[in-house]
Design an enzyme around this catalytic site. Structure first.
Site, PDB file in Angstrom:
ATOM      1  CD1 TRP A  63     -10.901 -20.145 -11.587  1.00 23.39           C
ATOM      2  CD2 TRP A  63      -9.249 -20.920 -10.294  1.00 23.39           C
ATOM      3  NE1 TRP A  63      -9.971 -20.742 -12.398  1.00 23.39           N
ATOM      4  CE2 TRP A  63      -8.943 -21.230 -11.640  1.00 23.39           C
ATOM      5  CE3 TRP A  63      -8.357 -21.314  -9.300  1.00 23.39           C
ATOM      6  CZ2 TRP A  63      -7.768 -21.913 -12.006  1.00 23.39           C
ATOM      7  CZ3 TRP A  63      -7.202 -21.989  -9.675  1.00 23.39           C
ATOM      8  CH2 TRP A  63      -6.916 -22.279 -11.004  1.00 23.39           C
ATOM      9  CG  ASN A  64     -14.040 -14.921  -8.508  1.00 25.47           C
ATOM     10  OD1 ASN A  64     -14.631 -14.790  -9.577  1.00 25.47           O
ATOM     11  ND2 ASN A  64     -14.617 -15.487  -7.444  1.00 25.47           N
ATOM     12  CG  HIS A  71      -3.901  -0.761   5.655  1.00 26.61           C
ATOM     13  ND1 HIS A  71      -3.649  -0.719   7.008  1.00 26.61           N
ATOM     14  CD2 HIS A  71      -2.713  -1.087   5.074  1.00 26.61           C
ATOM     15  CE1 HIS A  71      -2.372  -0.994   7.231  1.00 26.61           C
ATOM     16  NE2 HIS A  71      -1.776  -1.208   6.069  1.00 26.61           N
ATOM     17  CG  HIS A  75      -7.519  -3.026   7.486  1.00 28.01           C
ATOM     18  ND1 HIS A  75      -8.551  -2.144   7.345  1.00 28.01           N
ATOM     19  CD2 HIS A  75      -6.467  -2.298   7.952  1.00 28.01           C
ATOM     20  CE1 HIS A  75      -8.147  -0.932   7.691  1.00 28.01           C
ATOM     21  NE2 HIS A  75      -6.892  -0.996   8.075  1.00 28.01           N
ATOM     22  CG  ASP A  77      -3.775  -0.655  10.920  1.00 22.42           C
ATOM     23  OD1 ASP A  77      -4.242  -1.079   9.852  1.00 22.42           O
ATOM     24  OD2 ASP A  77      -4.091   0.448  11.414  1.00 22.42           O
ATOM     25  CG  HIS A  81       0.051   1.013   8.519  1.00 20.95           C
ATOM     26  ND1 HIS A  81       0.058   1.369   7.185  1.00 20.95           N
ATOM     27  CD2 HIS A  81      -1.019   1.643   9.058  1.00 20.95           C
ATOM     28  CE1 HIS A  81      -0.973   2.165   6.939  1.00 20.95           C
ATOM     29  NE2 HIS A  81      -1.630   2.352   8.050  1.00 20.95           N
ATOM     30  CG  HIS A 209      -2.294   4.978  12.602  1.00 19.77           C
ATOM     31  ND1 HIS A 209      -3.587   5.383  12.785  1.00 19.77           N
ATOM     32  CD2 HIS A 209      -2.347   4.004  11.663  1.00 19.77           C
ATOM     33  CE1 HIS A 209      -4.387   4.702  11.974  1.00 19.77           C
ATOM     34  NE2 HIS A 209      -3.662   3.860  11.279  1.00 19.77           N
TER      35      HIS A 209
HETATM   36 MN   LIG Z   1      -5.089   0.342   8.492  1.00 19.38          MN
END
Ligand SMILES: [Mn+2]
Ligand SMILES: [Mn+2]
Lengths: 258, 258
Positions: A63-64, A71, A75, A77, A81, A209
């Site tokens: 495992w890590n 973002h 991904h 938004d 945001h 945005h």
């Molecule tokens: Mn973004």
């Protein structure tokens, strides 16, 4: 307790009548992230540190630890945001209604235009022309801008010169139309962010945005495989991590396609 | 290009004939993670660091950096998480076939038994009795063990005493049956890991890890809201982050339920 549609979903997936398409890029140290002008704080890329791998730190298990900016890579938004969307109670990764995480997708193909002009801008007129051909964009659906940008590798993806990044994106009138006339769920792209590379020069700046999130709409960035989807008819699943008060999240986006 | 099932999926969601149920716990610094004996390396919990929030570090935007172990909160266990599953080429978060990320779920309710006995063990006989009532478990489907454990808070969730953790889980013969006789897709639970708290004393130890992953099957841990699903009839969406060579991933699990 059964629902015929869900029964058919499982059987159509088994026969291949419904395809499952992964719209997500791999996450590793090479996953590209947006860079901002140097006066702003940067968002870190993806990093992985091994905890154990069948060794004395964990004899039977691997495992890590992972870290990244919200973002990063493919991904989500969330409205919060952006400052224009900050006051929506249902505008963060943990508060968005689950019903918004599965929805139909409209895929607008401007890959030829984007190949010819890295600063290509998708306008409301172009969207209306697409609707004349494929049918109106319904309320509560995604609009995905296919540019084939995800096929670019290395420096060609961010495509930066002395004037900044050159990547296609939507115009203010396009976003205005999708929000006000079409009441879409959100806007998704193959580029590193939902706005054009030169979108900060638009009026208003960064409309995907400023206006989308200002109207409690969602965003998806760094999608891939949009060329495997039809213009209409696919349903996409976009479940961000349930980060408390998160502004967004890396996520696995899966499409169900005819 | 349309598929009637996908058209119906969107309309059934709109009418409420299909409910969308979030099976995921929130991610913040209080999200509980498994603890191992001190000789092994521990997996870190969830951490969030602000990058900017409409301030001089980013005047119009809010975003965070996140970090955690891959097995944090509601999370996915890939076959490569365990040494018995390490050699499956399609056994890591980036290589699992996308078709495996959406599948039907069987929900076995042992919440009463688990309330009476924190070390309750789900056996093959109990699964067969459930099948006699609800119908056989089909190949390629999830088995979810409903214990109502997700309703526990604080120290009662990990439920640790001087002998270790006391949480319900499956017996070796249960997992053997699900793998060999039913060819399931995977096994999911409300507890912090897919095995019982005392599962390291079983033979083989930790059967949901040893046997499930050894047969290229998947795991889901820290699920919630299983009490909102029917025994059969729900479809769950389980898309891990596309971590390159990842052993698992925090994820948002969404159910579509009648
Ligand atoms: Mn973004
Ligand atoms: Mn795990």
């Amino acid at each position: 307790m059964t629902n015929e549609t869900l029964t058919n979903l499982v059987s159509d997936m088994a026969t291949g009548a419904i395809r499952v398409v992964d719209l997500s890029v791999p996450l590793d140290e090479n996953t590209q992230v947006i860079g901002l002008p140097e006066e702003f704080e940067q968002s870190p890329g993806f990093k992985l540190e091994r905890i154990s791998q069948y060794d004395d730190k964990g004899p039977a298990w691997y495992w890590n630890k992972i870290s990244c900016g919200e973002h990063t890579g493919t991904h989500f938004d969330a409205p919060g945001h952006w400052v224009t969307g900050k006051d929506y109670n249902d505008g963060y990764t943990d508060t968005i209604a689950p019903e918004k995480l599965i929805a139909a997708a409209n895929v607008i193909d401007v890959s030829k235009e984007s190949a010819e002009d890295a600063d290509y801008v998708l306008t409301a007129d172009k969207v209306k022309a697409w609707e004349a051909e494929h049918g109106a964009i319904e309320a509560g659906t995604w609009v995905l801008m296919r540019t084939d940008w995800s096929k670019r590798t290395g420096a060609d993806f961010l495509n930066i010169d002395e004037n900044g990044s050159h990547c296609p994106g939507p115009s203010p009138d396009c976003i205005e139309y999708l929000v006000k006339e079409r009441d879409v769920l959100g806007f998704g792209v193959e580029t590193v962010g939902t706005d054009a590379g030169q979108g900060f020069h638009f009026d208003p700046p960064l409309p995907a945005h400023t206006l989308m999130h200002g109207n409690n709409k969602l965003g998806l960035a760094s999608l891939t495989n949009l060329d495997q989807l039809p213009p209409k008819g696919a349903v996409i699943v976009t479940p961000p991590l349930k980060i408390v008060n998160g502004s967004g999240s890396p996520l696995r986006v899966i499409a169900l396609a005819p």
